[in-house]
Design an enzyme around this catalytic site. Structure first.
Site, mmCIF file in Angstrom:
data_model
loop_
_atom_site.group_PDB
_atom_site.id
_atom_site.type_symbol
_atom_site.label_atom_id
_atom_site.label_comp_id
_atom_site.label_asym_id
_atom_site.label_seq_id
_atom_site.Cartn_x
_atom_site.Cartn_y
_atom_site.Cartn_z
ATOM 1 C CD GLU A 257 -2.699 -1.388 -0.128
ATOM 2 O OE1 GLU A 257 -2.911 -0.407 -0.865
ATOM 3 O OE2 GLU A 257 -3.048 -2.545 -0.432
ATOM 4 C CG HIS A 260 -1.247 0.990 -4.523
ATOM 5 N ND1 HIS A 260 -1.350 0.938 -5.896
ATOM 6 C CD2 HIS A 260 -1.510 -0.266 -4.090
ATOM 7 C CE1 HIS A 260 -1.673 -0.301 -6.272
ATOM 8 N NE2 HIS A 260 -1.767 -1.053 -5.191
ATOM 9 C CD GLU A 286 -1.357 -4.224 -7.859
ATOM 10 O OE1 GLU A 286 -1.981 -3.212 -7.490
ATOM 11 O OE2 GLU A 286 -1.215 -5.242 -7.146
HETATM 12 ZN ZN ZN Z 1 -2.397 -3.065 -5.249
#
Ligand code: ZN
Length: 491
Positions: A257, A260, A286
């Site tokens: 995370e 991201h 991603e």
């Molecule tokens: Zn992801």
């Protein structure tokens, strides 16, 4: 004020409202009192309606007709490209159809959850057939004579086509099947064991997030059942979870995370609250989470550093040394579930879903035959049969939520991560020495400078190609996996 200025002012408010809607969702998964669920559903629904009305507003069409893109600079032209694209996709879908899709997918979630609990695909098949039919209808409106699956895919990965992704995946698949079978013939490395206090896991998660470059001044970390990151610009939040027996769940969910979130935090602040001010596609997003989690976070050098951190936090880990720890982190074992899959097997899960949903979109595969097709393909690629639907066709929520064309972006992210890592090795001299000291500043700086800062300025594939200096393909990822796991498993 020109038409362009008016349009951008309008967009800015829309983007601000969209951030508010996202924060309602974040709150729902982290802080919201249980009793507020029904009211929150209504609040989010009201926000969605406001947003939809703004994104299809007639004045948008007027502005788009009035503006001459060629008179704008590069940034202005890129803004217009994104606004025109979004508007065109939305106005092609009849309002009645959009409303039907929203209604059906909202009841489908419950039917999917029941079917999964009862191991009963037949109980879910009718509503899934309805969803597929509605999505195909919607795709046909958007495609406007073009390929229906491409139109679906384009909603998540602008510019990508099913044919292009199929070519990439088909080239990747035999190598992955062979690698997986060779690795699983070997003895499984031992797992870590110990007492992993929840509070200590969260303290370490914060530290690891900071090490990877996550800016807590513009973010925060909380717990959620299914970890996610949310928000753009100056407020980008992450969530993680802790499991008493498995500390890697927390550490690697956090690193994922953070990948991201640092992407969103790394975008040029000048693009804030504009169409350019967020990650350009799901696949590129991603790639950032995966390169952090896998190529960097599961590297030998970083694992050696993490071993010391974890011993400090939890005491004895039940493994001999940092090398045994590195093997435990990268352990490959048999399993059915995509979200629990390791680097070697993960993409095989995605390719299976991609081929099946592409066939459904093309009308070549009926929902009634989906379970059988799933099980046959799984046995082919994984070498053993699916034991029950919850470990097979019913495991993911995506199709129940109406998401078709979404799955391939996960594997595309891995392919892009492989390309970016290849380029990063040349671009960041001494990378492993830095990772071994828990210093990610070279890696994160390279990603920010070469990719993250651009936000939506370039098309997804283009921004990866610019960062790498070569056209993206599956070759670097496969080479990386073959080298890493041959070394780990003595192949
Ligand atoms: Zn992801």
């Amino acid at each position: 004020m020109t038409a362009y200025d008016d349009l951008m002012g309008f967009q800015r408010q829309t983007e601000a409202l969209s951030q508010v809607a996202g924060r309602l969702g974040w709150d729902q998964e982290t802080m919201m009192p249980k009793g507020a669920a029904e009211q929150r559903g209504e609040e989010i629904g009201a926000m969605e309606e406001v947003l939809h009305a703004r994104r299809t507003a007639p004045e948008l069409g007027d502005w788009l007709a009035a503006i001459d893109d060629t008179a704008l600079d590069e940034v202005g032209r890129a803004q217009m490209r994104l606004i025109r694209r979004d508007y065109a996709r939305r106005v092609r879908v009849p309002g009645k159809l959009a409303a039907r899709i929203a209604r059906v997918t909202s009841v489908a979630y419950g039917k999917w959850a029941d079917a999964r609990a009862n191991e009963d695909f037949a109980g879910f098949a009718p509503v899934l057939a309805e969803i597929v039919a509605l999505r195909r209808e919607e795709g046909a409106h958007i495609a406007d004579g073009g390929d229906v699956y491409d139109a679906m895919l384009d909603g998540y990965e602008p510019g990508a086509t099913g044919a292009q992704i199929a070519e990439m995946f088909d080239a990747l698949r035999p190598g992955l099947v062979a690698l997986r079978s060779a690795v699983l013939d070997r003895r499984e490395p031992s797992q870590v064991r110990g007492h992993f206090d929840h509070g200590a896991q969260m303290i370490l998660a914060r530290k690891v997030a900071e090490v990877f470059g996550y800016d807590f001044h513009r973010g925060r970390i909380d717990k959620a059942v299914h970890p996610f990151s949310s928000g753009s610009g100056a407020d980008v939040r992450i969530t993680t979870r802790t499991a008493a027996e498995d500390p890697f769940n927390c550490i690697y969910s956090t690193i994922h995370e953070v990948g991201h979130a640092t992407y969103e935090q790394g975008i040029d602040p000048a693009y804030g609250l504009s169409p350019l001010g967020q990650g350009v596609s799901l696949g590129v997003h991603e790639s950032q989470s995966r390169i952090y989690e896998n190529q960097l976070g599961r590297s030998r050098a970083f694992c050696h550093w993490l071993y010391g951190q974890m011993r400090d936090a939890f005491g004895d880990l039940g493994v001999r040394n940092e090398e045994a720890f590195y093997k435990a982190v990268n352990r490959v074992h048999r399993g059915y579930i995509r979200t629990e899959a390791d680097e070697v097997q993960y993409n095989l899960h995605i390719m299976l879903r991609f081929d099946l949903e592409r066939d459904m979109a093309a009308g070549k595969l009926e929902v009634a035959d989906l379970e059988e097709a799933w099980n046959a393909r799984f046995a082919q690629d994984f070498g053993y049969p699916v034991d029950k639907p919850s470990n097979g066709v019913l495991q993911d929520v995506h199709w129940a939520a109406g998401l078709m064309g979404y799955f391939p972006t996960y594997a595309l992210g891995n392919v892009y991560a492989g390309c970016l890592y290849r380029a990063m090795l040349d671009g960041v001299p001494g990378l492993d020495d830095q990772l071994a000291m828990g210093d990610l500043s070279g890696a994160t700086g390279w990603l920010r400078d070469n990719l993250q800062q651009h936000g939506g300025l370039y098309a997804p594939r283009e921004v990866v190609e610019r960062a790498c200096g070569f056209a993206p393909s599956e070759v670097p990822l496969l080479g990386y996996l073959e080298y890493k796991f041959a070394d780990l498993y003595g192949l």
